[in-house]
Design an enzyme around this catalytic site. Structure first.
Site, PDB file in Angstrom:
ATOM      1  N   SER A 153       6.781  -0.569  10.115  1.00 38.41           N
ATOM      2  CA  SER A 153       5.429  -0.471   9.575  1.00 38.41           C
ATOM      3  C   SER A 153       5.250   0.922   8.986  1.00 38.41           C
ATOM      4  CB  SER A 153       4.413  -0.679  10.705  1.00 38.41           C
ATOM      5  OG  SER A 153       3.145  -0.182  10.329  1.00 38.41           O
ATOM      6  N   SER A 154       4.468   1.027   7.923  1.00 43.77           N
ATOM      7  CA  SER A 154       4.214   2.343   7.321  1.00 43.77           C
ATOM      8  C   SER A 154       3.538   3.259   8.338  1.00 43.77           C
ATOM      9  CB  SER A 154       3.315   2.200   6.096  1.00 43.77           C
ATOM     10  OG  SER A 154       3.921   1.317   5.185  1.00 43.77           O
ATOM     11  N   ARG A 155       2.746   2.665   9.243  1.00 44.72           N
ATOM     12  CA  ARG A 155       2.022   3.475  10.238  1.00 44.72           C
ATOM     13  C   ARG A 155       2.949   4.107  11.273  1.00 44.72           C
ATOM     14  NH1 ARG A 155      -2.132  -0.282   9.205  1.00 44.72           N
ATOM     15  NH2 ARG A 155      -4.106   0.774   8.744  1.00 44.72           N
ATOM     16  N   HIS A 195       9.126   0.992   3.270  1.00 41.84           N
ATOM     17  CA  HIS A 195      10.193   1.061   4.285  1.00 41.84           C
ATOM     18  C   HIS A 195      11.071  -0.184   4.109  1.00 41.84           C
ATOM     19  CE1 HIS A 195       7.786  -1.921   6.361  1.00 41.84           C
ATOM     20  NE2 HIS A 195       6.769  -1.092   6.400  1.00 41.84           N
ATOM     21  N   MET A 218       0.859  -1.201   0.000  1.00 35.19           N
ATOM     22  CA  MET A 218       0.000   0.000   0.000  1.00 35.19           C
ATOM     23  C   MET A 218       0.888   1.242   0.000  1.00 35.19           C
ATOM     24  SD  MET A 218      -3.448  -0.971   2.028  1.00 35.19           S
ATOM     25  CE  MET A 218      -2.863  -0.762   3.694  1.00 35.19           C
ATOM     26  N   HIS A 275       9.515  -3.568   3.368  1.00 34.98           N
ATOM     27  CA  HIS A 275       9.126  -3.821   1.962  1.00 34.98           C
ATOM     28  C   HIS A 275      10.363  -4.160   1.126  1.00 34.98           C
ATOM     29  CE1 HIS A 275       5.714  -1.019   3.124  1.00 34.98           C
ATOM     30  NE2 HIS A 275       5.078  -2.079   2.667  1.00 34.98           N
ATOM     31  N   GLU A 333       5.971 -11.345   7.903  1.00 30.84           N
ATOM     32  CA  GLU A 333       5.430 -12.059   9.060  1.00 30.84           C
ATOM     33  C   GLU A 333       4.845 -11.113  10.104  1.00 30.84           C
ATOM     34  OE1 GLU A 333       8.290 -14.778  10.678  1.00 30.84           O
ATOM     35  OE2 GLU A 333       7.944 -16.239   9.078  1.00 30.84           O
ATOM     36  N   GLN A 385     -10.202  -2.479   2.983  1.00 32.27           N
ATOM     37  CA  GLN A 385      -9.646  -3.108   4.188  1.00 32.27           C
ATOM     38  C   GLN A 385      -9.529  -2.129   5.359  1.00 32.27           C
ATOM     39  OE1 GLN A 385      -5.804  -4.093   2.054  1.00 32.27           O
ATOM     40  NE2 GLN A 385      -4.943  -3.783   4.090  1.00 32.27           N
TER      41      GLN A 385
HETATM   42  O1  PAF Z   1       0.004  -5.751   3.905  1.00 29.13           O
HETATM   43  C1  PAF Z   1      -0.415  -4.869   3.121  1.00 29.13           C
HETATM   44  O2  PAF Z   1       0.258  -3.889   2.824  1.00 29.13           O
HETATM   45  C2  PAF Z   1      -1.819  -4.991   2.539  1.00 29.13           C
HETATM   46  O3  PAF Z   1      -2.690  -5.571   3.450  1.00 29.13           O
HETATM   47  C3  PAF Z   1      -1.837  -5.746   1.197  1.00 29.13           C
HETATM   48  C4  PAF Z   1      -1.383  -7.183   1.346  1.00 29.13           C
HETATM   49  C5  PAF Z   1      -0.947  -5.015   0.190  1.00 29.13           C
HETATM   50  C6  PAF Z   1      -3.266  -5.759   0.641  1.00 29.13           C
HETATM   51  O4  PAF Z   1      -3.764  -4.477   0.448  1.00 29.13           O
END
Ligand code: PAF
Length: 268
Positions: free
Chosen positions: A186-188, A35, A31, A38, A149, A62
């Site tokens: 985490s992006s957050r 970071h 999304m 990823h 994970e 989501q």
């Molecule tokens: O983990 C994420 O970033 C999201 O949940 C995903 C798997 C890209 C689905 O939108």
């Protein structure tokens, strides 16, 4: 690196990509707000596949809270520059209308694990995750797809969906990447204030060191976290402790393996 906003152009390019002759395609769905976590997924994909594709799509279905969706970081230019440096083959950048031409009338719903842990307080969250992942898999047709994970419940549900629908893709799990102080990337995390960022690593420390889920919850409460849950469950014969808690407005999640003889069955 090719950047595709149009699904039609994507489909044409995907059709000519030579995967028929055994060339593998690795896929890292994201999304954005990329970071080091990823980057680890992308590195694994590049090491194992002839081609690597990344998607950036902030999936509205989501998000259970509009504020969370609106506040989600979107540093697109920065993300694209980073991906360019990594020399991946292509980035897929669809919009919501392209991904949901049916207005989300069709969904993938799992009825057990998705209702527990994060799913208990985030109604519909995993329906949105599974649905978008299935749609992206159908568009990308990867050989392998890479997930962290850190989002353990998401990973388990995606593995389950792939098995249940006989989907021809290998789901590859990549270990959680942490900052030096133990906070899971985490992006957050970008949304944490300076004070919250200082406190945030305690989340992982307590999760790791507490004798029980009850004690972990108590310690987190005392440290100023607004705890959603701390739970233990068996996944593939191994016990894990999972937790989610808010620090200010930011929701943190984490999980760790537990070395103990205590077995709490998933479907107790
Ligand atoms: O983990 C994420 O970033 C999201 O949940 C995903 C798997 C890209 C689905 O939108």
């Amino acid at each position: 690196m090719q950047v595709f906003k149009s699904l039609d152009q994507w489909k044409t390019w995907r059709a000519q990509l030579d995967t028929a002759g055994g060339q593998s395609l690795g896929f890292v769905p994201t999304m954005g707000a990329l970071h080091a976590g990823h980057l680890a997924l992308i590195a694994e994909s590049k090491a194992a596949n002839a081609h690597t594709i990344v998607s950036i799509f902030i999936n509205p279905t989501q998000f259970d809270e509009a504020d969370d969706l609106n506040a989600y970081p979107q540093p697109l230019e920065q993300d694209l520059a980073l991906l360019e440096e990594l020399q991946i083959d292509a980035v897929l950048l669809p919009d919501a209308q392209q991904i949901y031409p049916d207005n989300y009338r069709y969904k993938v719903i799992e009825t057990e694990l998705s209702e527990r842990f994060c799913g208990a307080s985030r109604k519909g969250h995993f329906d949105g995750v599974l649905t978008v992942v299935m749609r992206l898999f159908n568009l990308v047709q990867p050989t392998r797809a890479y997930f962290g994970e850190k989002d353990w419940q998401q990973l388990e549900l995606i593995r389950g969906m792939v098995a249940a629908f006989f989907m021809p893709v290998d789901v590859v799990a990549v270990k959680t990447l942490r900052d030096q102080d133990g906070l899971a990337l985490s992006s957050r995390n970008q949304r944490l204030s300076r004070e919250e960022r200082k406190l945030a690593p305690i989340f992982h420390q307590i999760l790791k060191n507490a004798d029980s889920t009850g004690s972990a919850k108590q310690q987190l409460d005392a440290a100023g976290f607004d705890v959603d849950y701390v739970a233990e469950a068996v996944f593939e014969h191994k016990l894990r402790r999972l937790a989610a808690a808010r620090l200010g407005t930011t929701r943190l999640i984490d999980n760790i393996p537990i070395k103990t003889t205590k077995q709490v069955m998933l479907h107790e």
